[in-house]
Design a protein around this motif. Sequence first.
Motif, PDB file in Angstrom:
ATOM      1  N   ARG A 205     -10.170 -37.537   7.129  1.00  0.00           N
ATOM      2  CA  ARG A 205      -9.595 -38.597   6.299  1.00  0.00           C
ATOM      3  C   ARG A 205     -10.514 -38.916   5.120  1.00  0.00           C
ATOM      4  NH1 ARG A 205      -5.419 -41.923   8.038  1.00  0.00           N
ATOM      5  NH2 ARG A 205      -5.032 -43.766   6.722  1.00  0.00           N
ATOM      6  N   VAL A 206     -11.801 -38.993   5.400  1.00  0.00           N
ATOM      7  CA  VAL A 206     -12.778 -39.284   4.340  1.00  0.00           C
ATOM      8  C   VAL A 206     -12.829 -38.131   3.348  1.00  0.00           C
ATOM      9  CG1 VAL A 206     -15.219 -39.657   3.840  1.00  0.00           C
ATOM     10  CG2 VAL A 206     -14.167 -40.790   5.807  1.00  0.00           C
ATOM     11  N   LEU A 207     -12.841 -36.886   3.846  1.00  0.00           N
ATOM     12  CA  LEU A 207     -12.896 -35.734   2.951  1.00  0.00           C
ATOM     13  C   LEU A 207     -11.661 -35.650   2.063  1.00  0.00           C
ATOM     14  CD1 LEU A 207     -14.319 -32.982   5.369  1.00  0.00           C
ATOM     15  CD2 LEU A 207     -15.511 -34.143   3.492  1.00  0.00           C
ATOM     16  N   ALA A 208     -10.495 -35.969   2.621  1.00  0.00           N
ATOM     17  CA  ALA A 208      -9.272 -35.936   1.834  1.00  0.00           C
ATOM     18  C   ALA A 208      -9.331 -36.951   0.706  1.00  0.00           C
ATOM     19  CB  ALA A 208      -8.065 -36.221   2.727  1.00  0.00           C
ATOM     20  N   VAL A 209      -9.823 -38.140   1.012  1.00  0.00           N
ATOM     21  CA  VAL A 209      -9.952 -39.190  -0.007  1.00  0.00           C
ATOM     22  C   VAL A 209     -10.946 -38.781  -1.087  1.00  0.00           C
ATOM     23  CG1 VAL A 209     -10.802 -41.533  -0.413  1.00  0.00           C
ATOM     24  CG2 VAL A 209      -9.214 -41.087   1.466  1.00  0.00           C
ATOM     25  N   LEU A 210     -12.069 -38.195  -0.679  1.00  0.00           N
ATOM     26  CA  LEU A 210     -13.076 -37.770  -1.647  1.00  0.00           C
ATOM     27  C   LEU A 210     -12.513 -36.705  -2.600  1.00  0.00           C
ATOM     28  CD1 LEU A 210     -16.292 -37.597   0.579  1.00  0.00           C
ATOM     29  CD2 LEU A 210     -15.785 -39.254  -1.231  1.00  0.00           C
ATOM     30  N   ARG A 211     -11.731 -35.793  -2.066  1.00  0.00           N
ATOM     31  CA  ARG A 211     -11.136 -34.755  -2.915  1.00  0.00           C
ATOM     32  C   ARG A 211     -10.130 -35.358  -3.874  1.00  0.00           C
ATOM     33  NH1 ARG A 211     -10.655 -29.194   0.691  1.00  0.00           N
ATOM     34  NH2 ARG A 211     -12.808 -29.260   1.463  1.00  0.00           N
ATOM     35  N   PHE A 212      -9.359 -36.313  -3.388  1.00  0.00           N
ATOM     36  CA  PHE A 212      -8.382 -36.985  -4.246  1.00  0.00           C
ATOM     37  C   PHE A 212      -9.080 -37.710  -5.392  1.00  0.00           C
ATOM     38  CE2 PHE A 212      -5.954 -40.919  -5.172  1.00  0.00           C
ATOM     39  CZ  PHE A 212      -4.811 -40.346  -5.686  1.00  0.00           C
ATOM     40  N   LEU A 213     -10.129 -38.442  -5.071  1.00  0.00           N
ATOM     41  CA  LEU A 213     -10.841 -39.222  -6.093  1.00  0.00           C
ATOM     42  C   LEU A 213     -11.574 -38.322  -7.076  1.00  0.00           C
ATOM     43  CD1 LEU A 213     -12.299 -42.099  -3.867  1.00  0.00           C
ATOM     44  CD2 LEU A 213     -10.330 -42.193  -5.414  1.00  0.00           C
TER      45      LEU A 213
END
Length: 215
Positions: A205-213
């Motif tokens: 979940r954290v990695l997905a958010v980081l990639r999005f940002l």
Amino acid sequence: MRIVIADDNTIVREGLASLLQGRGHEIVAAVGDGAAVLPALASEHVDVVVMDIRMPPTHTDEGVRAAVALKAARPEVGVLLFSQYAEVRWARTLLDVASVGVGYLLKDRVAEVATFIESLQQVAAGNVVLDPEVAAALVQAPRPLRDRLDRLTARETDVLRLMAEGRSNAAIAEMLFLSGGTVEKHVTAVFAKLGLEATTADHRRVLAVLRFLSA
């Protein structure tokens, strides 16, 4: 030119119709949603369709989906996406299915009437027209990550955006009027499309958010 206008904003729709008619062009139909476009073309010769991107019922990507369906059914008809927003994924979605007779122009350009009509004529003639801001965004977007993010559906992108805001699945379900199970399926799809495999070492979940940002 014979033109169809699709925009849920009555002022924009009627304003465009008046502007184009005043310069000798024929408005075949002016409709308020993407689903009405193909029926409007059923028995009419049309040169180009001016299509808003965000229309009812969800105001996300209805115009893009209608444009894709239109180019599949009537490839000879030009389609000009006309939006307030320069969004790379929508430009890529359209360009992935059609390499001729398509365009993406920002609504600010309508103030430059000659430029707007020239763009319509170019699209009707089978050329590709991109707003300078859209073209710049296409060039600047990092390809590998952008390619993965562009694979997300509009709803998956909405879910990922809310994840980036720190929302739980329950909160996302409430905000998007979805069931908890549906949100979980969207989250799983996001992980798969971003290439995030389940491991004990990483928090997807954290990695997905980081990639999005980062994009």
